[in-house]
Scaffold this motif. Structure first.
Motif, PDB file in Angstrom:
ATOM      1  N   PHE A 248      -3.651  -1.254 -22.007  1.00 33.83           N
ATOM      2  CA  PHE A 248      -3.563  -0.008 -21.257  1.00 33.83           C
ATOM      3  C   PHE A 248      -2.503   0.922 -21.841  1.00 33.83           C
ATOM      4  O   PHE A 248      -2.595   2.133 -21.694  1.00 33.83           O
ATOM      5  N   ILE A 249      -1.476   0.344 -22.476  1.00 34.76           N
ATOM      6  CA  ILE A 249      -0.373   1.160 -22.996  1.00 34.76           C
ATOM      7  C   ILE A 249      -0.448   1.277 -24.518  1.00 34.76           C
ATOM      8  O   ILE A 249       0.572   1.535 -25.176  1.00 34.76           O
ATOM      9  N   ALA A 250      -1.639   1.125 -25.082  1.00 37.29           N
ATOM     10  CA  ALA A 250      -1.777   1.183 -26.540  1.00 37.29           C
ATOM     11  C   ALA A 250      -1.292   2.505 -27.111  1.00 37.29           C
ATOM     12  O   ALA A 250      -0.883   2.575 -28.274  1.00 37.29           O
ATOM     13  N   GLY A 251      -1.329   3.558 -26.296  1.00 34.13           N
ATOM     14  CA  GLY A 251      -0.857   4.862 -26.750  1.00 34.13           C
ATOM     15  C   GLY A 251       0.636   4.920 -26.982  1.00 34.13           C
ATOM     16  O   GLY A 251       1.141   5.882 -27.565  1.00 34.13           O
ATOM     17  N   GLU A 252       1.353   3.895 -26.508  1.00 30.49           N
ATOM     18  CA  GLU A 252       2.810   3.863 -26.673  1.00 30.49           C
ATOM     19  C   GLU A 252       3.283   2.711 -27.560  1.00 30.49           C
ATOM     20  O   GLU A 252       4.475   2.456 -27.676  1.00 30.49           O
ATOM     21  N   ILE A 253       2.331   1.989 -28.162  1.00 27.43           N
ATOM     22  CA  ILE A 253       2.657   0.860 -29.038  1.00 27.43           C
ATOM     23  C   ILE A 253       2.766   1.336 -30.480  1.00 27.43           C
ATOM     24  O   ILE A 253       1.894   2.059 -30.969  1.00 27.43           O
ATOM     25  N   GLU A 254       3.821   0.948 -31.162  1.00 28.18           N
ATOM     26  CA  GLU A 254       3.956   1.246 -32.586  1.00 28.18           C
ATOM     27  C   GLU A 254       2.921   0.430 -33.374  1.00 28.18           C
ATOM     28  O   GLU A 254       2.692  -0.738 -33.076  1.00 28.18           O
ATOM     29  N   ASN A 255       2.308   1.064 -34.360  1.00 27.51           N
ATOM     30  CA  ASN A 255       1.288   0.403 -35.177  1.00 27.51           C
ATOM     31  C   ASN A 255       0.293  -0.364 -34.296  1.00 27.51           C
ATOM     32  O   ASN A 255       0.122  -1.580 -34.423  1.00 27.51           O
ATOM     33  N   PRO A 256      -0.386   0.322 -33.369  1.00 26.32           N
ATOM     34  CA  PRO A 256      -1.219  -0.357 -32.372  1.00 26.32           C
ATOM     35  C   PRO A 256      -2.384  -1.140 -32.960  1.00 26.32           C
ATOM     36  O   PRO A 256      -2.823  -2.126 -32.369  1.00 26.32           O
ATOM     37  N   LYS A 257      -2.895  -0.712 -34.105  1.00 26.01           N
ATOM     38  CA  LYS A 257      -4.033  -1.421 -34.687  1.00 26.01           C
ATOM     39  C   LYS A 257      -3.675  -2.858 -35.054  1.00 26.01           C
ATOM     40  O   LYS A 257      -4.541  -3.719 -35.122  1.00 26.01           O
ATOM     41  N   ARG A 258      -2.389  -3.102 -35.269  1.00 28.96           N
ATOM     42  CA  ARG A 258      -1.928  -4.458 -35.553  1.00 28.96           C
ATOM     43  C   ARG A 258      -1.281  -5.097 -34.330  1.00 28.96           C
ATOM     44  O   ARG A 258      -1.598  -6.238 -33.953  1.00 28.96           O
ATOM     45  N   ASN A 259      -0.377  -4.358 -33.696  1.00 24.33           N
ATOM     46  CA  ASN A 259       0.503  -4.967 -32.703  1.00 24.33           C
ATOM     47  C   ASN A 259      -0.151  -5.253 -31.360  1.00 24.33           C
ATOM     48  O   ASN A 259       0.263  -6.183 -30.667  1.00 24.33           O
ATOM     49  N   VAL A 260      -1.171  -4.476 -30.962  1.00 31.98           N
ATOM     50  CA  VAL A 260      -1.821  -4.751 -29.676  1.00 31.98           C
ATOM     51  C   VAL A 260      -2.547  -6.092 -29.734  1.00 31.98           C
ATOM     52  O   VAL A 260      -2.362  -6.956 -28.866  1.00 31.98           O
ATOM     53  N   GLY A 261      -3.348  -6.279 -30.765  1.00 37.73           N
ATOM     54  CA  GLY A 261      -4.079  -7.538 -30.900  1.00 37.73           C
ATOM     55  C   GLY A 261      -3.161  -8.730 -31.068  1.00 37.73           C
ATOM     56  O   GLY A 261      -3.388  -9.801 -30.486  1.00 37.73           O
ATOM     57  N   LEU A 262      -2.103  -8.560 -31.857  1.00 38.86           N
ATOM     58  CA  LEU A 262      -1.165  -9.653 -32.076  1.00 38.86           C
ATOM     59  C   LEU A 262      -0.389  -9.971 -30.798  1.00 38.86           C
ATOM     60  O   LEU A 262      -0.134 -11.151 -30.491  1.00 38.86           O
ATOM     61  N   SER A 263      -0.038  -8.940 -30.032  1.00 37.54           N
ATOM     62  CA  SER A 263       0.626  -9.166 -28.749  1.00 37.54           C
ATOM     63  C   SER A 263      -0.273  -9.948 -27.795  1.00 37.54           C
ATOM     64  O   SER A 263       0.195 -10.838 -27.069  1.00 37.54           O
ATOM     65  N   LEU A 264      -1.548  -9.599 -27.780  1.00 39.89           N
ATOM     66  CA  LEU A 264      -2.505 -10.311 -26.932  1.00 39.89           C
ATOM     67  C   LEU A 264      -2.545 -11.794 -27.274  1.00 39.89           C
ATOM     68  O   LEU A 264      -2.491 -12.656 -26.396  1.00 39.89           O
ATOM     69  N   PHE A 265      -2.630 -12.097 -28.569  1.00 41.91           N
ATOM     70  CA  PHE A 265      -2.710 -13.499 -28.978  1.00 41.91           C
ATOM     71  C   PHE A 265      -1.418 -14.246 -28.681  1.00 41.91           C
ATOM     72  O   PHE A 265      -1.434 -15.331 -28.079  1.00 41.91           O
ATOM     73  N   LEU A 266      -0.281 -13.694 -29.089  1.00 43.01           N
ATOM     74  CA  LEU A 266       0.992 -14.383 -28.912  1.00 43.01           C
ATOM     75  C   LEU A 266       1.311 -14.588 -27.426  1.00 43.01           C
ATOM     76  O   LEU A 266       1.722 -15.685 -27.008  1.00 43.01           O
ATOM     77  N   GLY A 267       1.119 -13.548 -26.629  1.00 47.18           N
ATOM     78  CA  GLY A 267       1.438 -13.645 -25.211  1.00 47.18           C
ATOM     79  C   GLY A 267       0.585 -14.678 -24.494  1.00 47.18           C
ATOM     80  O   GLY A 267       1.099 -15.513 -23.738  1.00 47.18           O
TER      81      GLY A 267
END
Length: 472
Positions: A248-267
């Motif tokens: 939902f906050i992808a608009g505020e994530i740095e380098n979202p194409k990498r970090n959103v997916g990686l955050s999902l997996f790690l979390g």
């Protein structure tokens, strides 16, 4: 009035995203729901199996969402994925359910859980302290505490994303470490060989015995076992839900194409592993009969009494307070971004589509706050959440199905990340989720049809909102 700051500020890194995922997942469920699961499935092996399947589904869902988050790295997350895969009506039905019950109801429920465990330290703040009553309607101290918590965290997040991310990262790290410490202390100080051996003596056939050898739970096999496992998944999946908050906050994530997916997996991987380990600790410390019959389903409190003695209740109360505080913050922070995108599409209150001077959707935050607070006062948030667990699964199925649709509709679109294990793992998630939904329709219809009715109520609202906004 719209601020001159009309775009989100990308100020959240990989750690912030991971902490949002983990912090939004861990509320009070892991401390409670194993009791109901134990009563339903009837054995140590089946209890653990429920949590393993839940963890597997959660991680598969998260890595599947990674492809969608890389394709559409913008505010709104799952709402955007459904809009792009299907149409605006399907997306709105999700957004409507999200606002009406899913997000706001969860905020209310977790907020009240915070208040109830705070009452262990300050009894006057408990739900037994009725401050106002008129007929069947009443307001307890716990309800007021939950509302104060929601208002306070809404205000904090309306002042900008920086304050919200500091609270989220700090409290999530604290509860991850404290939950890990509870597991370690439980296995080192509270584990008893007789209890562990008795719990695993008949681990997979449903019958189990306590340390004296007496049978305490009836055997559960065949179709009855399958239905028990499916129904029990509701509690485990709900305890693992909200993992999609970071989208939902992808608009505020740095380098979202990498970090959103990686955050999902790690979390999701971290939390799922901790959940399984926590249940192994329960089985090492408590007989199955004690897990199933824990007072008010507070399994963690019962385990903590074995580990820490008389201070056990205090230990768990503080842990749950930290856990639920961070969980509410994550839900408050992320939810308003969905309403922002809906408003931009003309299907929500127009002002929710504006950013305030701090470059956050302040209007959406306060609308969410008002409705979540109202749900706290009704006392019906628990019932509403039971109704929508089924609906949440339906939207997860549709969203992951959207990966297949978009691969066909937009084969040439850039996909910086592709769903791991495609098509097998996304298809496995859909199969498992559909099976659980069918089981709930058959064996728990009172928790499914009301949820569908809530969703369908969104259809006339969708067309009404479009008509209103088109004339504005």
């Amino acid at each position: 009035m719209q601020s001159e700051n009309t775009t989100f500020k990308r100020s959240l890194g990989l750690l912030d995203g991971t902490m949002l995922v983990a912090g939004s997942m861990i509320g009070s469920g892991i401390f409670i729901v194993s009791a109901d699961i134990a009563r339903t499935v009837g054995s140590a092996g089946n209890l653990l199996l429920v949590w393993l399947i839940s963890g597997l589904m959660t991680i598969i869902g998260a890595v599947s969402y990674g492809e969608l988050s890389a394709m559409f790295p913008q505010a709104g997350g799952q709402y955007v994925y459904l809009r792009e895969s299907y149409n605006r009506l399907i997306a709105f039905l999700y957004g409507w359910s999200f606002f009406a019950v899913i997000q706001t109801g969860t905020i209310a429920a977790v907020g009240v859980a915070f208040a109830k465990f705070t009452a262990y330290l300050f009894p006057a703040l408990g739900d037994q302290n009725i401050l106002f009553a008129a007929g069947s309607f009443h307001i307890s101290a716990a309800q007021l505490v939950s509302i104060v918590l929601i208002v306070m965290l809404t205000y904090l997040n309306s002042r900008g994303v920086k304050g919200g991310k500091i609270v989220q990262t700090t409290f999530t790290l604290a509860k991850l470490l404290s939950l890990a410490a509870l597991v370690i202390f439980g296995l080192l100080l509270g584990a008893k060989a007789g209890v562990w051996d008795a719990n695993w003596e008949h681990a997979w056939i449903g019958g189990t015995r306590d340390a004296t050898g007496a049978t305490v739970l009836a055997s559960t096999t065949g179709v009855a076992l399958l239905s028990a496992l499916a129904v029990s998944m509701v509690g485990a999946l709900f305890s693992s839900d909200a993992w999609n908050s970071v989208t939902f906050i992808a608009g505020e994530i740095e380098n979202p194409k990498r970090n959103v997916g990686l955050s999902l997996f790690l979390g999701t991987a971290i939390v799922s592993a901790l959940y399984v380990l926590t249940n192994l600790m329960y089985l090492a410390v408590l007989p199955m009969s004690a897990i199933a019959s824990a007072e008010s389903d507070r399994v963690a409190v019962a385990a903590s009494h074995v580990i820490f003695g008389g201070t056990g209740t205090l230990v768990i109360a503080v842990m749950v307070m930290v856990s639920t505080f961070g969980c509410v913050n994550g839900l408050v922070l992320s939810g308003a971004r969905v309403y922002y995108t809906m408003a931009q599409d003309g299907v929500f209150f127009r002002k929710a589509g504006n950013l305030n001077a701090n470059r956050v959707p302040g209007y959406g935050l306060w609308i969410q706050c008002l409705w979540a607070s109202a749900l706290c006062l009704t006392g019906k948030y628990g019932d509403l959440l039971d109704y929508v667990v089924f609906v949440v699964l339906i939207f997860y199925i549709l969203t992951i199905g959207g990966i297949f649709i978009l691969r066909a509709k937009q084969p040439n679109v850039d996909r910086p990340y592709k769903a791991f294990g495609y098509p097998i793992l996304p298809a496995l998630y859909i199969v498992l989720a559909v099976a659980i939904c069918v089981a709930l329709l058959i064996w728990k219809p009172t928790f499914t049809w009301p949820g569908l009715i809530i969703v369908l109520l969104g259809i006339p609202i969708f067309y009404g909102m479009r008509a209103i906004n088109s004339q504005a």
